[in-house]
Design an enzyme around this catalytic site. Structure first.
Site, mmCIF file in Angstrom:
data_model
loop_
_atom_site.group_PDB
_atom_site.id
_atom_site.type_symbol
_atom_site.label_atom_id
_atom_site.label_comp_id
_atom_site.label_asym_id
_atom_site.label_seq_id
_atom_site.Cartn_x
_atom_site.Cartn_y
_atom_site.Cartn_z
ATOM 1 N N HIS A 99 37.170 2.519 19.277
ATOM 2 C CA HIS A 99 36.561 1.076 19.702
ATOM 3 C C HIS A 99 37.885 0.394 20.649
ATOM 4 O O HIS A 99 37.473 -0.511 21.772
ATOM 5 C CB HIS A 99 36.551 0.127 18.608
ATOM 6 N N HIS B 104 27.394 -5.264 19.504
ATOM 7 C CA HIS B 104 27.921 -5.459 17.975
ATOM 8 C C HIS B 104 26.961 -4.708 17.170
ATOM 9 O O HIS B 104 26.208 -5.273 16.395
ATOM 10 C CB HIS B 104 27.960 -6.975 17.649
#
Lengths: 169, 788
Positions: free
Chosen positions: B62, B131
């Site tokens: 990430h 998200h």
């Protein structure tokens, strides 16, 4: 399932239940009813939804009344009840949904701040939840399914079912 | 040690190292664990839990984009042709921007968001985030914090930009997916959908930022992992673009308090979704806190009270402070951090992803002024440490050192990755599927979930707040029509504008991700151009959402897609200014079976408009106006909405033709500026017929079209109506202006196909033969048939 959450709480608390006045449409409730029907469960007569504020503090009922009236409700469309323990209601299944311990509760935090700033109480904690009244021919298994699939996300919510009156605990 | 725990890795063998990584949810592989062991051997001690967590976060997919930075050995076999290359995905993307080298790209790929020049004084920043994992678990909270996070990215770009627009693009499973087929623990697409929409609505609306552009895609592939893309556009003065932490600056945290929420978000989002997930990964947003600090932050920026800023996103303080102090070093006192409640371990405080927090670097002389300014607006601001030129990240809890790592090792120590993968494809073959009843198919097509009206969702968003939205997402008669993009007028005093559009089509990727990339880039540019944007001044953002990239086949598709991005961005001359990848969007069921999402690329674009009075919109304006199609139609129905409706696989996927289209778009831009083009809508999902339907719905006007007149490779009604060939626009021109219009478009692929009529119906001809007649009411009714 019993109302465990309330039994295990050591602190004193009051619950303020806020609901739509009789002549006001409960849109949220209608939406939940629609979702239940999409699950394939028919025979739902009515769903009503209330907002719950669990106000943890040591104070008299009249202060809580003041908080409810002045800070929590919309006087035009909403009314409230104050109690310590949820009661069952004839012909209705009742489900209460609260956030699990440790999950951020922004509405609760803001309410707490507002209560302190208004000067009504000094030491208080607020947790918010929802209460669903479901009327219809339902088995406990179906209610549990509704809770898991629609009313609560078990990852962040605890839910408590109050049996329909006359069905025994 | 009293507060931190020592973790024995010095004596651990490979098996134990992996166990440590798995037990603590670190998501580090054996190569990385060995490297960490090597480092701690060299300094002669074991790491603490805090140090391991900090490394795991900094090195997570990430935060560090391991796959995009890796050396990839790639084999491509198309038909009989085979090619072998070594490739680094990130370099490919950045090369586009370097080669194009535009001076109006002020800040690319280095900050929280990309920045382009709006005029001499102002720059505009744009960032799109995903998200996905949080939204799949808790749709409302996940989507809300998604939009909250990207707003903070904009607040933290340069020395802080003012957010003026949000965008959102979602991919869900079908809303009528069967409950029986869903595994335990997976939320139903309808529930995810409702939660995500209300999450984005509540956060965006409460922040007072309009949501003005987006798309919603439905496909079986997103049942287990939905995709939630949130974007924000902001403006900032050009002299506030540069930021630099100075030796001796205080570390100040502002905004919300720290709790246990979202711990392991960064490492977790780099792993797959399984059926058991800890509560702590869930984040809940609180827009009121963010709104408060947004306003006061911009005041502090204009008073020059701080040297640098960044948001606390994935990885919390560890990521924010680690990143800011990369070139200096930092000392942090965790016991100074304001907490939501007691009982957090030091590493939890350091790694927590509690929302609504930002970190500032403040010179000592301004510290008092800054804190009292924030406090005056009821925003907490607390000094939690200092940037000191030690080259180390040193973290204290009370009097104990819980973390002490070299910045160099933290940021550069990660072992290089070598991956290999392949892509294989058979030659595309033409199909000739015949429609049995054109009228029925047209109506059925317009009611499919991807094409049908999303009005019910769009109306939940405030797209007017701030009073800057000139061209709105819904427009025309009773706001029924849809816009290709959104146009903003950021300043009160001038007519300058911004235009934002996007392109997404995961379906083409089933046939070839390379052309999917090209089509997405072109769709984004087309959307911007049909609003009146200048095709020569568009900057784009890439957002890749991919499945299980440890599978060589999935990774191969990703490489093929990136190659397409590079080639077509260069051909259309559009630079990438920022981007993000979200990999490992897959679900592992109880039986261990892995289900990846369809590889999905979102291209978002932003352009500058010189004068917002010289733009156009998609709806038909007046009866008797002439309708033209610009561009040529080919037999390119592979993965089209028409074929999908009938479940037909294969066919030819649309191929962009930049050599033709770029020039055409420049002329459209001129045509719109000079007022020759009254309305303009590009052809994408659902082909030419859908474009015309949408223009009729928006204008509440009908039309007569001779489809035989449409310039096409093959004269077949199915191809002309439903093919999704790139590079096509439908435009409306006034009768008196057609000579001037045709002069401008001389040498281009232009066909006059019919006219707008007052009567509310569409009459389709094929030469002298009447193909169909459909009333506008029926079209509208079918278009609105998706129940949310």
């Amino acid at each position: 399932m019993k109302n465990n959450a309330q039994v295990t709480m050591n602190k004193n608390y009051w619950i303020v239940e806020i609901f739509k006045k009789r002549n006001i449409r409960d849109v949220f409730g209608e939406d939940v009813k629609k979702s239940i029907e999409e699950l394939g469960i028919s025979d739902i007569e009515e769903v009503k939804v209330s907002n719950l504020y669990k106000i943890e503090c040591n104070t008299e009922k009249k202060n809580i009344e003041k908080i409810a009236k002045e800070l929590l409700i919309d006087n035009v469309s909403e009314d409230f009840l104050i109690y310590k323990k949820s009661k069952t209601k004839k012909n209705y299944w009742i489900v209460e949904v609260f956030l699990k311990e440790g999950v951020t509760d922004p509405v609760g935090e803001t309410s707490k701040k507002t209560i302190i700033e208004s000067g009504i109480l000094k030491d208080v904690d607020v947790k918010t939840g929802k209460k669903y009244y479901i009327k219809g021919k339902l088995q406990e298994k179906q209610i549990k399914e509704i809770c898991k699939k629609i009313l609560a996300n078990t990852l962040i919510h605890n839910y408590f079912i109050f049996k329909k009156e006359g069905m025994g605990k | 040690m009293k507060h931190a725990k020592e973790i024995d890795i010095l004596n651990a063998d490979d098996k134990t190292l992996i166990e440590i990584s798995e037990k603590n949810l670190l998501s580090l592989d054996i190569g990385e664990m060995r490297k960490i062991k090597e480092y701690f051997l060299s300094i002669g001690r074991n790491p603490t839990d805090c140090e391991l967590e900090c490394l795991a976060q900094t090195w997570s997919e990430h935060c560090c984009h391991k796959t995009f930075k890796a050396n990839i050995n790639y084999v491509e076999k198309i038909g009989e042709k085979e090619e072998k290359i070594n490739i680094c995905l990130l370099k490919e993307i950045m090369e586009v921007t370097e080669k194009l080298n535009y001076d109006w790209c002020i800040s690319v790929f280095k900050d929280n968001a990309g920045i382009i020049e709006l005029n001499e004084k102002w720059g505009v920043a744009f960032k799109v985030e995903t998200h996905n994992h949080p939204s799949a678990l808790e749709p409302y909270g996940g989507a809300g914090t998604g939009i909250g996070g990207v707003i903070r990215d904009i607040l933290g770009v340069g020395l802080g930009a003012k957010p003026i627009l949000n965008t959102d693009v979602f991919c869900f499973g079908p809303l009528d997916y069967s409950y029986e087929k869903l595994p335990e623990g997976v939320l139903h697409p309808r529930r995810v959908f409702r939660g995500v929409v209300s999450g984005v609505r509540d956060y965006g609306n409460r922040m007072g930022i309009p949501t003005g552009n987006g798309a919603i895609i439905f496909d079986d592939g997103y049942v287990y992992n939905c995709l939630v893309y949130c974007g924000t556009v902001g403006i900032l003065p050009v002299d506030k673009v540069e930021k630099k932490v100075k030796d001796g600056d205080f570390i100040v945290v502002i905004g919300g308090r720290t709790g246990r929420d979202g711990i392991h978000g960064a490492t977790f989002s780099s792993a797959s979704l399984k059926e058991d997930i800890p509560t702590s990964v869930v984040q809940i947003g609180n827009p009121i806190v963010e709104k408060k600090f947004q306003d006061v932050l911009l005041v502090a920026r204009d008073l020059n009270l701080y040297n640098s800023i960044t948001d606390c996103g994935a990885g919390g303080f560890s990521s924010a402070i680690g990143e800011m102090g990369k070139d200096t070093g930092a000392v942090v006192y965790l016991d100074k951090v304001p907490l939501k409640y007691e009982g957090l371990l030091p590493w939890e405080i350091f790694l927590s992803e509690s929302q609504e927090r930002m970190v500032l670097a403040v010179p000592e002389k301004n510290i008092e002024k800054l804190i009292s300014l924030f406090n005056s607006e009821d925003v907490e601001a607390t000094v939690i440490g200092k940037f000191i030129k030690t080259g180390k990240l040193t973290v204290y809890y009370k009097d104990e050192i819980v973390c002490d790592i070299d910045m160099k090792f933290l940021h550069k120590g990660i072992p290089e990755r070598n991956l290999k993968c392949f892509f294989e494809k058979k030659e595309e073959k033409k199909l000739n599927f015949k429609s049995k009843n054109l009228k029925e198919d047209i109506l059925k097509l317009i009611s499919t979930p991807v094409i049908s009206s999303k009005e019910e969702v769009v109306h939940q968003y405030d797209h007017e707040v701030g009073g800057r939205t000139v061209l709105k997402p819904l427009l025309g008669y009773e706001s029924r029509g849809v816009s290709d993009g959104v146009v903003l007028k950021p300043f009160y005093e001038t007519y300058e504008g911004l235009v934002i559009g996007c392109g997404i089509n995961p379906f083409y990727g089933e046939i070839d991700p390379y052309y999917m990339a090209g089509c997405c880039i072109e769709e984004c540019i087309r959307n911007i151009v049909s609003c009146g944007g200048n095709p020569e001044k568009i900057a784009i953002l890439d957002n890749f959402c991919w499945g299980n990239v440890s599978d060589e086949k999935e990774l191969g598709k990703l490489v093929r897609c990136v190659k397409g991005c590079k080639d077509y961005a260069l051909k259309y001359k559009v630079p990438f200014i920022s981007g993000k990848d979200s990999l490992n969007n897959y679900f592992r069921g109880k039986n261990g079976k892995i289900i990846s999402i369809p590889g999905t690329l979102l291209i978002s674009g932003i352009g500058v408009i010189e004068d917002v009075r010289k733009i156009t919109s998609t709806e038909f304006k007046k009866g008797r106006n002439i309708i033209y199609v610009l561009g040529k139609t080919f037999n390119e129905l592979g993965s089209s909405q028409f074929y999908r409706m009938y479940g037909i696989k294969g066919g030819i996927v649309p191929k962009p033709r930049p050599e033709k289209t770029l020039n055409l778009m420049k002329k459209i831009h001129t045509g719109i500026k000079e007022g020759l083009i009254k309305s303009c809508h590009d052809c994408s999902d659902g082909g030419l017929i859908t474009t015309i339907n949408e223009m009729m719905i928006g204008g509440n006007l009908g039309c007569e079209i001779n489809f035989l007149d449409v310039l096409s490779e093959e004269k077949e009604p199915e191809i002309i109506l439903f093919s999704e060939s790139c590079g096509r626009f439908v435009v409306e021109v006034e009768k008196e202006k057609i000579n001037e219009f045709e002069k401008l478009f001389k040498g281009e692929e232009v066909s006059q196909i019919g006219q707008v009529i007052e009567k509310k119906e569409m009459i389709g001809f094929w030469g002298n033969k009447k193909l169909f007649k459909i009333s506008l009411d029926l079209i509208y009714e079918n278009w609105r048939s998706l129940k949310f």
